[in-house]
Design an enzyme around this catalytic site. Structure first.
Site, PDB file in Angstrom:
ATOM      1  N   MET A   1       8.658   6.305  -3.477  1.00 23.57           N
ATOM      2  CA  MET A   1       9.667   7.041  -4.236  1.00 23.57           C
ATOM      3  C   MET A   1       9.381   8.546  -4.171  1.00 23.57           C
ATOM      4  SD  MET A   1      11.004   4.775  -7.423  1.00 23.57           S
ATOM      5  CE  MET A   1       9.645   5.085  -8.536  1.00 23.57           C
TER       6      MET A   1
ATOM      7  N   SER B   1       2.083   9.512  -8.864  1.00 19.97           N
ATOM      8  CA  SER B   1       3.013  10.645  -8.881  1.00 19.97           C
ATOM      9  C   SER B   1       3.216  11.169 -10.292  1.00 19.97           C
ATOM     10  CB  SER B   1       4.355  10.221  -8.277  1.00 19.97           C
ATOM     11  OG  SER B   1       4.173   9.726  -6.964  1.00 19.97           O
TER      12      SER B   1
ATOM     13  N   GLN C   1      15.355   0.424 -10.991  1.00 19.07           N
ATOM     14  CA  GLN C   1      14.093  -0.026 -11.593  1.00 19.07           C
ATOM     15  C   GLN C   1      13.666   0.820 -12.786  1.00 19.07           C
ATOM     16  OE1 GLN C   1      11.956   0.771  -7.771  1.00 19.07           O
ATOM     17  NE2 GLN C   1      10.264   1.403  -9.092  1.00 19.07           N
TER      18      GLN C   1
ATOM     19  N   HIS D   1      -0.527   7.304  -1.292  1.00 21.65           N
ATOM     20  CA  HIS D   1       0.535   6.974  -0.334  1.00 21.65           C
ATOM     21  C   HIS D   1       0.042   7.167   1.101  1.00 21.65           C
ATOM     22  CE1 HIS D   1       3.040   8.240  -3.918  1.00 21.65           C
ATOM     23  NE2 HIS D   1       3.546   7.060  -3.650  1.00 21.65           N
TER      24      HIS D   1
ATOM     25  N   ALA E   1       7.134  12.205  -4.057  1.00 26.44           N
ATOM     26  CA  ALA E   1       6.041  12.850  -4.796  1.00 26.44           C
ATOM     27  C   ALA E   1       4.713  12.306  -4.276  1.00 26.44           C
ATOM     28  CB  ALA E   1       6.196  12.639  -6.291  1.00 26.44           C
ATOM     29  N   LEU E   2       4.535  12.393  -2.982  1.00 28.69           N
ATOM     30  CA  LEU E   2       3.436  11.711  -2.300  1.00 28.69           C
ATOM     31  C   LEU E   2       2.072  12.324  -2.626  1.00 28.69           C
ATOM     32  CD1 LEU E   2       5.008  11.147   1.233  1.00 28.69           C
ATOM     33  CD2 LEU E   2       5.183   9.722  -0.822  1.00 28.69           C
TER      34      LEU E   2
END
Length: 281
Positions: free
Chosen positions: A27, A184, A58, A34, A29-30
């Site tokens: 999603m 994140s 979600q 990640h 904002a690595l």
């Protein structure tokens, strides 16, 4: 690195590919967690595709969706530096077109315990987007972090039912130097909250040692008392569960690899973590 913003672009890219495809959905904002999944995918597959999509289905709290950090330009650069071959960055309309039908699925206890108790509908949203991304990307293998352990269990069951040819790989949680699980959401912590957040890892480590010679209930009480000493952290739940079924462990059902799973509230972001509890005797 190929950048695909539309399903047609992704489809055309996939038609040109050969070999085993690895997939790392995110999603955005690595962080290093990640990137460790990208690294694992590169070691085990021929081509690595990642996705950046903040999935609205979600989030049961619209404020959480609105506040979720978004930094696509930085994320693209990080993926390129990590050796990712393709990134899929779709709009909501590409993932969920007007004729899209929500996945109707019941995961039973896997989705109703722990996170599911406090975030109703969350795992149906997760399953919906992962199922959709699997349909679009068509990977041979997919890589997920163990920090979201319950999510990983749900995705394994999803793949078993609907995508049995996709191999699901769980990868170890990546932590900051002080033990805090990378997330994140960590960037939303205040300095005071961030200073106390490593207590989560500390109490899990203590619980792992404690349960070797004490009861399950005693372990839960010990952890609760330790965490409640914090001024900025509040325990939402802590449970020790079977690693496959997520059923709560009792003194009679202790097993190797059981997981201590925790959720902690702050006045800002909500933090989750887990740890594998080994039995030494």
């Amino acid at each position: 690195m190929e950048i695909c913003r539309y399903n047609k672009q992704l489809e055309e890219y996939l038609l040109k590919q050969e070999g085993i495809t690895g997939f790392v959905p995110t999603m955005g904002a690595l962080h290093e967690g990640h990137l460790s999944l990208i690294e694992a995918a590169k070691k085990n597959t021929d081509k690595v595709i990642s996705s950046i999509f903040v999935n609205p289905t979600q989030f049961n709290d619209k404020r959480d969706l609105a506040n979720y950090p978004r930094m696509p330009e930085k994320d693209i650069q990080l993926l390129q530096n990590a050796g990712c071959d393709c990134v899929y960055i779709p709009s909501v309309e590409e993932v969920y077109p007007p004729d899209f039908k929500q996945l109707e699925v019941d995961f039973g206890h896997l989705e109703n315990t722990m996170e599911g108790s406090y975030r109703p509908g969350h795992f149906k949203g997760v399953a919906t987007v992962v199922n959709r991304l699997f349909e679009l990307v068509k990977p041979d293998e997919a890589f997920f972090g163990e920090k979201d352990f319950q999510q990983l269990a749900v995705i394994r069951e999803l793949a078993k039912r609907y995508h049995p040819k996709i191999k699901i790989n769980g990868c170890a949680t990546v932590r900051e130097a002080d033990g805090l699980a990378m997330s994140s959401r960590n960037m939303l912590l205040t300095p005071e909250q961030r200073a106390e957040a490593p207590l989560i890892y500390k109490v899990l480590t203590q619980a792992d040692a404690w349960i070797q010679n004490h009861s399950v209930s005693s372990t839960i009480n010990m952890l609760t008392e330790m965490l409640n000493q914090s001024k900025f952290l509040r325990l939402q739940y802590f449970d020790i569960v079977h690693p496959l079924t997520l059923v709560s462990i009792t003194d009679a059902t202790k097993v190797k690899g059981m997981r201590g799973c925790i959720a902690v509230l702050t006045d800002g972001p909500r933090l989750i973590d887990n740890m594998e509890f080994e039995l030494n005797n």
